[in-house]
Design a protein around this motif. Structure first.
Motif, PDB file in Angstrom:
ATOM      1  N   LEU A 104       1.078  -0.369  10.027  1.00 48.59           N
ATOM      2  CA  LEU A 104       2.506  -0.699   9.931  1.00 48.59           C
ATOM      3  C   LEU A 104       2.999  -0.517   8.493  1.00 48.59           C
ATOM      4  O   LEU A 104       4.080   0.013   8.261  1.00 48.59           O
ATOM      5  N   THR A 105       2.185  -0.958   7.542  1.00 43.36           N
ATOM      6  CA  THR A 105       2.546  -0.788   6.127  1.00 43.36           C
ATOM      7  C   THR A 105       2.735   0.685   5.803  1.00 43.36           C
ATOM      8  O   THR A 105       3.719   1.062   5.152  1.00 43.36           O
ATOM      9  N   TYR A 106       1.792   1.521   6.256  1.00 38.68           N
ATOM     10  CA  TYR A 106       1.923   2.959   5.981  1.00 38.68           C
ATOM     11  C   TYR A 106       3.208   3.513   6.607  1.00 38.68           C
ATOM     12  O   TYR A 106       3.956   4.265   5.966  1.00 38.68           O
ATOM     13  N   GLU A 107       3.467   3.145   7.845  1.00 43.08           N
ATOM     14  CA  GLU A 107       4.662   3.663   8.528  1.00 43.08           C
ATOM     15  C   GLU A 107       5.941   3.235   7.814  1.00 43.08           C
ATOM     16  O   GLU A 107       6.891   4.002   7.702  1.00 43.08           O
ATOM     17  N   MET A 108       5.948   2.007   7.328  1.00 43.04           N
ATOM     18  CA  MET A 108       7.124   1.507   6.607  1.00 43.04           C
ATOM     19  C   MET A 108       7.275   2.235   5.268  1.00 43.04           C
ATOM     20  O   MET A 108       8.376   2.646   4.893  1.00 43.04           O
ATOM     21  N   LEU A 109       6.179   2.396   4.570  1.00 42.45           N
ATOM     22  CA  LEU A 109       6.237   3.101   3.285  1.00 42.45           C
ATOM     23  C   LEU A 109       6.669   4.560   3.483  1.00 42.45           C
ATOM     24  O   LEU A 109       7.365   5.132   2.638  1.00 42.45           O
ATOM     25  N   ARG A 110       6.253   5.134   4.588  1.00 45.40           N
ATOM     26  CA  ARG A 110       6.630   6.519   4.899  1.00 45.40           C
ATOM     27  C   ARG A 110       8.147   6.636   5.022  1.00 45.40           C
ATOM     28  O   ARG A 110       8.755   7.591   4.545  1.00 45.40           O
ATOM     29  N   GLU A 111       8.756   5.651   5.675  1.00 41.39           N
ATOM     30  CA  GLU A 111      10.219   5.642   5.818  1.00 41.39           C
ATOM     31  C   GLU A 111      10.882   5.426   4.463  1.00 41.39           C
ATOM     32  O   GLU A 111      11.843   6.099   4.116  1.00 41.39           O
ATOM     33  N   ILE A 112      10.363   4.461   3.707  1.00 45.34           N
ATOM     34  CA  ILE A 112      10.964   4.118   2.414  1.00 45.34           C
ATOM     35  C   ILE A 112      10.870   5.297   1.446  1.00 45.34           C
ATOM     36  O   ILE A 112      11.773   5.531   0.640  1.00 45.34           O
ATOM     37  N   SER A 113       9.776   6.060   1.564  1.00 48.51           N
ATOM     38  CA  SER A 113       9.581   7.178   0.625  1.00 48.51           C
ATOM     39  C   SER A 113      10.581   8.303   0.854  1.00 48.51           C
ATOM     40  O   SER A 113      10.701   9.212   0.038  1.00 48.51           O
ATOM     41  N   THR A 114      11.322   8.269   1.959  1.00 45.77           N
ATOM     42  CA  THR A 114      12.415   9.231   2.163  1.00 45.77           C
ATOM     43  C   THR A 114      13.457   9.044   1.066  1.00 45.77           C
ATOM     44  O   THR A 114      14.128   9.980   0.659  1.00 45.77           O
ATOM     45  N   PHE A 115      13.581   7.777   0.599  1.00 43.15           N
ATOM     46  CA  PHE A 115      14.591   7.455  -0.402  1.00 43.15           C
ATOM     47  C   PHE A 115      13.983   7.258  -1.791  1.00 43.15           C
ATOM     48  O   PHE A 115      14.504   7.754  -2.774  1.00 43.15           O
ATOM     49  N   VAL A 116      12.896   6.493  -1.845  1.00 45.01           N
ATOM     50  CA  VAL A 116      12.269   6.195  -3.138  1.00 45.01           C
ATOM     51  C   VAL A 116      11.216   7.257  -3.391  1.00 45.01           C
ATOM     52  O   VAL A 116      10.217   7.351  -2.685  1.00 45.01           O
ATOM     53  N   GLN A 117      11.478   8.083  -4.396  1.00 43.45           N
ATOM     54  CA  GLN A 117      10.586   9.223  -4.629  1.00 43.45           C
ATOM     55  C   GLN A 117       9.916   9.077  -5.988  1.00 43.45           C
ATOM     56  O   GLN A 117      10.408   9.584  -6.989  1.00 43.45           O
ATOM     57  N   ASN A 118       8.829   8.316  -6.002  1.00 40.42           N
ATOM     58  CA  ASN A 118       8.048   8.200  -7.241  1.00 40.42           C
ATOM     59  C   ASN A 118       6.561   8.195  -6.898  1.00 40.42           C
ATOM     60  O   ASN A 118       6.172   8.046  -5.727  1.00 40.42           O
ATOM     61  N   ASP A 119       5.761   8.382  -7.939  1.00 44.10           N
ATOM     62  CA  ASP A 119       4.313   8.532  -7.718  1.00 44.10           C
ATOM     63  C   ASP A 119       3.679   7.261  -7.152  1.00 44.10           C
ATOM     64  O   ASP A 119       2.697   7.329  -6.405  1.00 44.10           O
ATOM     65  N   LYS A 120       4.241   6.108  -7.487  1.00 45.29           N
ATOM     66  CA  LYS A 120       3.632   4.852  -7.042  1.00 45.29           C
ATOM     67  C   LYS A 120       3.635   4.750  -5.521  1.00 45.29           C
ATOM     68  O   LYS A 120       2.607   4.453  -4.905  1.00 45.29           O
ATOM     69  N   ILE A 121       4.774   5.045  -4.923  1.00 44.09           N
ATOM     70  CA  ILE A 121       4.856   4.922  -3.467  1.00 44.09           C
ATOM     71  C   ILE A 121       4.056   6.030  -2.784  1.00 44.09           C
ATOM     72  O   ILE A 121       3.496   5.832  -1.702  1.00 44.09           O
ATOM     73  N   ARG A 122       3.975   7.183  -3.428  1.00 47.31           N
ATOM     74  CA  ARG A 122       3.160   8.273  -2.863  1.00 47.31           C
ATOM     75  C   ARG A 122       1.698   7.863  -2.837  1.00 47.31           C
ATOM     76  O   ARG A 122       0.997   8.051  -1.834  1.00 47.31           O
ATOM     77  N   LEU A 123       1.241   7.283  -3.936  1.00 51.96           N
ATOM     78  CA  LEU A 123      -0.169   6.891  -4.013  1.00 51.96           C
ATOM     79  C   LEU A 123      -0.486   5.759  -3.042  1.00 51.96           C
ATOM     80  O   LEU A 123      -1.582   5.710  -2.473  1.00 51.96           O
ATOM     81  N   GLN A 124       0.476   4.853  -2.862  1.00 56.42           N
ATOM     82  CA  GLN A 124       0.264   3.772  -1.894  1.00 56.42           C
ATOM     83  C   GLN A 124       0.020   4.358  -0.495  1.00 56.42           C
ATOM     84  O   GLN A 124      -0.838   3.889   0.245  1.00 56.42           O
ATOM     85  N   GLN A 125       0.788   5.394  -0.158  1.00 56.69           N
ATOM     86  CA  GLN A 125       0.603   6.019   1.151  1.00 56.69           C
ATOM     87  C   GLN A 125      -0.746   6.722   1.233  1.00 56.69           C
ATOM     88  O   GLN A 125      -1.435   6.647   2.259  1.00 56.69           O
ATOM     89  N   VAL A 126      -1.116   7.392   0.162  1.00 56.30           N
ATOM     90  CA  VAL A 126      -2.385   8.147   0.162  1.00 56.30           C
ATOM     91  C   VAL A 126      -3.563   7.190   0.333  1.00 56.30           C
ATOM     92  O   VAL A 126      -4.476   7.457   1.124  1.00 56.30           O
ATOM     93  N   VAL A 127      -3.526   6.072  -0.372  1.00 55.16           N
ATOM     94  CA  VAL A 127      -4.621   5.091  -0.272  1.00 55.16           C
ATOM     95  C   VAL A 127      -4.735   4.589   1.169  1.00 55.16           C
ATOM     96  O   VAL A 127      -5.833   4.460   1.711  1.00 55.16           O
ATOM     97  N   LEU A 128      -3.600   4.325   1.785  1.00 54.05           N
ATOM     98  CA  LEU A 128      -3.613   3.861   3.176  1.00 54.05           C
ATOM     99  C   LEU A 128      -4.119   4.963   4.102  1.00 54.05           C
ATOM    100  O   LEU A 128      -4.902   4.698   5.017  1.00 54.05           O
TER     101      LEU A 128
END
Lengths: 307, 50
Positions: free
Chosen positions: A148-172
């Protein structure tokens, strides 16, 4: 090493524009980029797309203008000194209101985007705050539900485009078993610096969905090749990316030396494809790749009927 | 007299509103521009506060 879980992602609905995913609550005006049915602030099912909200607002404004015009027209009729004056006032008022209505109808498609732009500028702090709230929700779900966290971050990353959120998704993503039928992404997750999880993720995607390995991901791998070689399975990652790059002739032509370095490690089917590509296009520039491929073929596949 | 004043005000009102709408039309952002605007507004500030 943490055991990977087999999961099924919620389908990611790709919209043409990011703002199409932005919704606002008609009741409390909270913004959200997630898919919840009810507003997390007030609990009501009054979330609507931003365009719908703005269109309603513009239509309301236009209606108010027509009502003001109607009021002025009625005052004009009321104060008419003769019956003829009243009739003429009524006719003039009707004509003018009809003209106003006609102009408003024609201008509505232009007013809505203008109003949306104004709303984005005025509500910028609120939109950012509400997206942060969405992100906190996602992180709060991490303990119980990584998917669920990954799916939510995936949606949020449509708007927030920085390395931190990308890495959070990759780790998940690294905690899930990756499969061919999954809706995976590579390019939106690329960051500016080297990360072992990202390199490992690209290596795995290259095995299950090689069509996702494109120019930017190959360039990322090339840029950090030395770092990747220091990883435990670095050669495997580089070989799988080289194998995926063979998918298209333009990548082989663009990165012949990279593919040459790992040609010995790629599976037979990928090597066969590479061999045939070089045979069919002898006029193309292959650098030292053609020689290396010839050597490998002689050493391993000389008596193989596929060659 | 009041009738004519009201009608004059009504004509002015409709004329001004129409002019404002025409002016807005010239500066209407496209969907691509809207999208870029929203993303730049979100990312310019959120990067600082991340």
């Amino acid at each position: 090493m943490t055991k990977k879980r087999a999961v099924t992602f919620k389908p990611y609905i790709k919209t043409r524009y990011a703002y199409e995913k932005l919704r606002v609550c008609r009741h409390c005006q909270q913004f959200t980029v997630l898919w919840e049915a009810e507003c997390s602030q007030c609990g009501k099912s009054t979330l609507v797309p931003i365009r719908e909200r703005v269109t309603a607002k513009v239509k309301r404004t236009m209606l108010n203008e027509r009502l003001i015009a109607l009021f002025i027209g009625l005052v004009a009729i009321y104060f008419g000194q003769t019956f003829l004056q009243m009739i003429l006032s009524a006719a003039a008022a009707i004509l003018l209101i009809a003209l106003l209505w006609f102009v408003q109808r024609r201008m509505l498609p232009f007013e809505v985007p203008s109003e949306m732009e104004t709303l984005f500028e005025q509500e910028q702090p609120r939109i950012i705050e509400d997206i942060k709230r969405n992100r906190k929700l996602a992180v709060a779900a991490l303990k119980d539900d990584e998917l669920l966290t990954y799916e939510m971050l995936r949606e949020i990353s449509t708007f927030v485009q920085n390395d931190k959120i990308r890495l959070q998704q990759v780790v998940l993503l690294q905690s899930f078993v990756l499969r061919k039928d999954m809706d995976l992404r590579v390019e939106p997750l690329l960051i500016d610096s080297f990360d072992t999880d990202l390199a490992a993720y690209i290596g795995e995607v290259a095995k299950v969905q090689r069509e996702l390995i494109k120019n930017s991901s190959i360039r990322y791998i090339l840029a950090y090749e030395a770092h990747i070689l220091e990883m435990e399975n670095g050669v495997e990652i580089l070989s799988s990316v080289a194998g995926a790059a063979i998918r298209l002739k333009k990548y082989v032509e663009a990165y012949p030396e990279f593919i040459r370095r790992y040609a010995r490690n790629i599976p037979k089917d990928r090597f066969l494809r590479l061999y045939r590509m070089i045979q069919q296009h002898p006029e193309s520039y292959w650098g030292n790749l053609a020689e290396e491929v010839a050597v490998i073929r002689r050493e391993r596949y000389e008596w193989d009927s596929d060659f | 007299m009041i009738t004519y004043v009201c009608l004059g005000i009504l004509i002015l009102f409709v004329a001004v509103k129409s002019a404002v709408y025409m002016k807005h039309r010239k500066h209407t952002p496209s969907s691509d521009e809207l999208d870029l605007k929203l993303l730049s507004l979100i990312n310019q500030k959120s990067d600082r506060h991340d």
